[in-house]
Design a protein around this motif. Structure first.
Motif, short mmCIF file in Angstrom:
data_model
loop_
_atom_site.label_atom_id
_atom_site.label_comp_id
_atom_site.label_asym_id
_atom_site.label_seq_id
_atom_site.Cartn_x
_atom_site.Cartn_y
_atom_site.Cartn_z
N VAL A 20 24.31 35.43 67.38
CA VAL A 20 25.51 35.04 68.12
C VAL A 20 26.64 36.05 67.91
CG1 VAL A 20 25.02 32.56 68.20
CG2 VAL A 20 26.19 33.53 66.21
N ASP A 21 26.60 36.73 66.77
CA ASP A 21 27.56 37.80 66.48
C ASP A 21 26.88 39.13 66.75
OD1 ASP A 21 29.37 38.91 63.47
OD2 ASP A 21 29.45 39.57 65.57
N SER A 22 27.24 39.80 67.82
CA SER A 22 26.56 41.04 68.20
C SER A 22 26.72 42.15 67.17
CB SER A 22 27.08 41.53 69.56
OG SER A 22 28.48 41.78 69.49
N LYS A 23 27.66 41.99 66.22
CA LYS A 23 27.86 43.00 65.19
C LYS A 23 27.01 42.74 63.94
CE LYS A 23 32.64 43.89 66.62
NZ LYS A 23 34.07 43.90 66.21
N ASN A 24 26.34 41.59 63.92
CA ASN A 24 25.51 41.25 62.76
C ASN A 24 24.28 42.15 62.70
OD1 ASN A 24 23.24 39.58 61.34
ND2 ASN A 24 25.17 38.56 60.79
N PRO A 25 23.85 42.58 61.51
CA PRO A 25 22.67 43.47 61.38
C PRO A 25 21.40 42.89 61.98
CG PRO A 25 23.88 43.38 59.32
CD PRO A 25 24.50 42.35 60.21
N LEU A 26 21.32 41.55 62.08
CA LEU A 26 20.12 40.94 62.66
C LEU A 26 20.06 41.08 64.18
CD1 LEU A 26 19.64 37.58 60.70
CD2 LEU A 26 18.25 39.64 60.57
N HIS A 27 21.20 41.32 64.80
CA HIS A 27 21.24 41.39 66.26
C HIS A 27 20.39 42.55 66.78
CE1 HIS A 27 22.68 40.54 70.24
NE2 HIS A 27 23.18 41.76 70.39
N GLN A 28 19.43 42.23 67.66
CA GLN A 28 18.49 43.18 68.26
C GLN A 28 17.51 43.77 67.23
OE1 GLN A 28 20.32 46.05 70.88
NE2 GLN A 28 20.97 44.44 72.29
N PHE A 65 20.74 28.36 71.48
CA PHE A 65 21.46 29.58 71.12
C PHE A 65 22.71 29.78 71.99
CE2 PHE A 65 21.97 33.83 69.51
CZ PHE A 65 22.37 34.60 70.60
N LEU A 66 22.56 29.73 73.32
CA LEU A 66 23.70 29.96 74.21
C LEU A 66 24.75 28.87 74.06
CD1 LEU A 66 22.22 31.29 77.58
CD2 LEU A 66 23.30 32.56 75.73
N THR A 67 24.32 27.65 73.80
CA THR A 67 25.27 26.56 73.60
C THR A 67 26.20 26.87 72.43
OG1 THR A 67 23.69 24.93 74.46
CG2 THR A 67 25.51 24.08 73.12
N LEU A 68 25.62 27.31 71.31
CA LEU A 68 26.43 27.67 70.15
C LEU A 68 27.30 28.90 70.43
CD1 LEU A 68 27.22 27.32 67.18
CD2 LEU A 68 25.23 28.72 66.58
N ARG A 69 26.70 29.92 71.03
CA ARG A 69 27.45 31.15 71.29
C ARG A 69 28.63 30.91 72.22
NH1 ARG A 69 24.80 36.40 74.10
NH2 ARG A 69 25.27 35.17 75.95
N ASN A 70 28.42 30.12 73.26
CA ASN A 70 29.50 29.83 74.20
C ASN A 70 30.61 29.03 73.54
OD1 ASN A 70 28.09 31.18 76.19
ND2 ASN A 70 27.19 29.32 77.06
N ARG A 71 30.21 28.12 72.65
CA ARG A 71 31.22 27.33 71.94
C ARG A 71 32.05 28.22 71.02
NH1 ARG A 71 35.15 24.09 71.94
NH2 ARG A 71 35.45 22.86 70.03
N LEU A 72 31.41 29.16 70.35
CA LEU A 72 32.12 30.08 69.47
C LEU A 72 33.07 30.97 70.27
CD1 LEU A 72 29.24 31.12 67.04
CD2 LEU A 72 31.17 29.61 66.56
N LEU A 73 32.66 31.38 71.46
CA LEU A 73 33.52 32.19 72.32
C LEU A 73 34.75 31.40 72.76
CD1 LEU A 73 30.90 34.03 74.58
CD2 LEU A 73 32.37 35.06 72.83
N GLU A 74 34.56 30.12 73.08
CA GLU A 74 35.68 29.28 73.46
C GLU A 74 36.69 29.16 72.31
OE1 GLU A 74 33.12 26.32 76.42
OE2 GLU A 74 34.16 25.53 74.65
N ILE A 75 36.16 28.95 71.11
CA ILE A 75 37.02 28.85 69.94
C ILE A 75 37.78 30.15 69.72
CG2 ILE A 75 37.03 28.57 67.43
CD1 ILE A 75 34.67 26.66 67.75
#
Length: 483
Positions: free
Chosen positions: A436-444, A467-477
């Motif tokens: 969900v955090d594109s900067k996290n080392p696990l991303h990709q 996944f998208l449900t959580l990511r979208n909620r984090l973006l809203e926050i």
């Protein structure tokens, strides 16, 4: 009068021996079926319907004709009723025609465990004495078995059928081929074919590119006459008429091969339905979601699924829990009865049972190593530990399935964050992890040593619904400035 007495009169008075020969046996079986009862009750609609339509031992048309003949004999010859005044036979012939039409549409299936590789063995094609014809059939069978094509989509008998498979509907790559998905119920535009089926299609494609097609209406089609009809040999006992178009040739070869392989019913008419049924057999039903994703739920998928359910026993009984409720007796005639608690029990499915054998085998494949971080948790005496995560959760809320195509081996930490939706598998590349955090080392990050195929259906479900449900909620926050 008993029905046996009427039958004895029928046999004695029948002047048309051909009619007697055709109907006698079926009427005898009917009398045996219902017993020697009064003829009026013996010709009751319920009994006739049960024998003609519901009993599957004999063909309904033959039984219908025999009993209609016997019915008319009883009223005209025994009761001396005018032919115009004979009551209508209880079963309408139109109903029988509808039933027969429905039966004809049902696919014929190869037996469970049938080796489909035998359909491509050269020994079956040698008698054709035509290499081009053999390649055309093999390519057609490969498309039916791997992409769910039917004969109308490959080579229509109607020359104006513009939606048939064309040369530009197929794309040849080094390790696979891609073909257009003809299913109107699918959102997947192309189907990837690999392995032997791809090789059969490639081999015919090369011939098709170099062979001059004389018939103009076939020139744009992928499956066309890459042979001269007058040079084609065939078994006249199987094909009474000439073989002029690819559709005829494929139908002939299916019957020819089925007979040679000793199949009890050689009239195989729908390889698509066979492909679906045997895919379900081979995966113990878990392929259904992928099949529906590719083809939707048209009649041939529905029929194959019903066949699978009818011919496959459950591996185990479901687990039930008991739900209790109290039933209170009502008051009666101003006399208040003591309230009695009557416990009633209803069996309801309470939990889903995980297949521990599948889980254990998958852990062994990965040697208890996490597919995200590659780490193996080892206890004393070289005892290691891992967990298996269901990508589409295996519960009532999300309805995931308990199959390895829906499983991934993880350490406890990554299992937890997968469940939460913090990480997911990329539906566009099932070898890649998303965070969900594109900067996290696990991303990709790429999965460690992927050794089994994951279902795109389950991967996409987790991605879109968790996944998208959580990511979208984090973006809203984040947009609201809440930290």
């Amino acid at each position: 009068m008993k029905i046996q007495e009427v039958f004895d009169l029928y046999v004695k008075s029948d002047k048309k021996q051909s009619s007697l020969k055709a109907h006698k046996g079926k009427i005898i079986k009917y009398i045996s079926f219902i017993g020697n009862q009064d003829v009026e009750s013996g010709l009751d609609e319920g009994l006739l319907r049960k024998y003609i339509i519901e009993d599957e031992k004999f063909q309904p048309k033959g039984k219908y004709d025999a009993l209609l003949n016997f019915y008319n004999f009883y009223y005209v010859e025994v009761l001396n009723v005018s032919k115009r005044e004979v009551p209508f036979f209880p079963i309408d012939s139109k109903e029988l025609e509808s039933l027969e039409s429905k039966e004809k549409r049902k696919p014929t299936y190869y037996v469970k465990g049938f080796n489909f590789n035998c359909l491509f063995e050269d020994r079956h094609y040698e008698h054709l004495n035509n290499h081009g014809a053999a390649l055309a059939v093999k390519a057609s069978l490969a498309l039916a078995l791997s992409a769910g094509y039917d004969s109308g989509e490959m080579f229509p008998t109607n020359r104006e059928h513009e939606s048939a498979m064309k040369m530009n509907d197929i794309f040849i790559e080094e390790d696979y081929i891609k073909v257009r998905n003809f299913s109107s119920q699918s959102t997947v535009p192309f189907i990837i074919i690999q392995g032997k089926n791809a090789e059969y299609i490639k081999e015919y494609y090369k011939l098709r590119e170099s062979y001059p097609i004389k018939k103009k209406w076939q020139q744009s089609l992928f499956i066309a006459n890459t042979w001269r009809t007058n040079e084609l040999n065939f078994d006249s006992k199987i094909a009474q008429n000439g073989i002029y178009i690819p559709h005829d040739l494929v139908s002939y070869m299916l019957k020819y091969i089925s007979l040679k392989e000793g199949h009890p019913n050689p009239l195989i008419t729908d390889l698509r339905a066979n492909m679906v049924l045997h895919s379900l057999y081979n995966t113990k039903g878990s392929a259904l979601q992928d099949i529906i994703e590719l083809y939707g739920f048209p009649p041939y998928v529905k029929q194959a699924f019903e066949k699978y359910c009818m011919t496959t026993a459950r591996d185990k009984e479901p687990i039930f829990s008991v739900l209790s409720f109290d039933s209170i007796q009502s008051e009666d005639n101003n006399n208040v009865n003591e309230k009695k608690k009557v416990e009633s029990r209803i069996n309801v499915i309470d939990s889903l049972v995980r297949d521990s054998v599948k889980v254990k085998k998958l852990k062994e494949v990965y040697n208890n190593s996490c597919q995200i971080c590659g780490e193996q948790i080892t206890f004393i005496n070289e005892i290691s530990y891992s967990e298996v995560h269901h990508i589409q959760p295996f519960n009532k809320q999300h309805n995931g399935i308990d199959d390895k195509s829906n499983m991934i081996v993880l350490c406890p930490n990554h299992h937890q964050i997968f469940d939460m939706g913090i990480i997911a598998i990329d539906p566009e590349n099932p070898q890649r992890i998303l965070h969900v955090d594109s900067k996290n080392p696990l991303h990709q990050k790429i999965l460690f040593a992927s050794k089994h195929k994951l279902s795109s259906t389950h991967v996409r479900y987790h991605y879109e619904n968790i996944f998208l449900t959580l990511r979208n909620r984090l973006l809203e926050i984040s947009e609201q400035g809440i930290h």
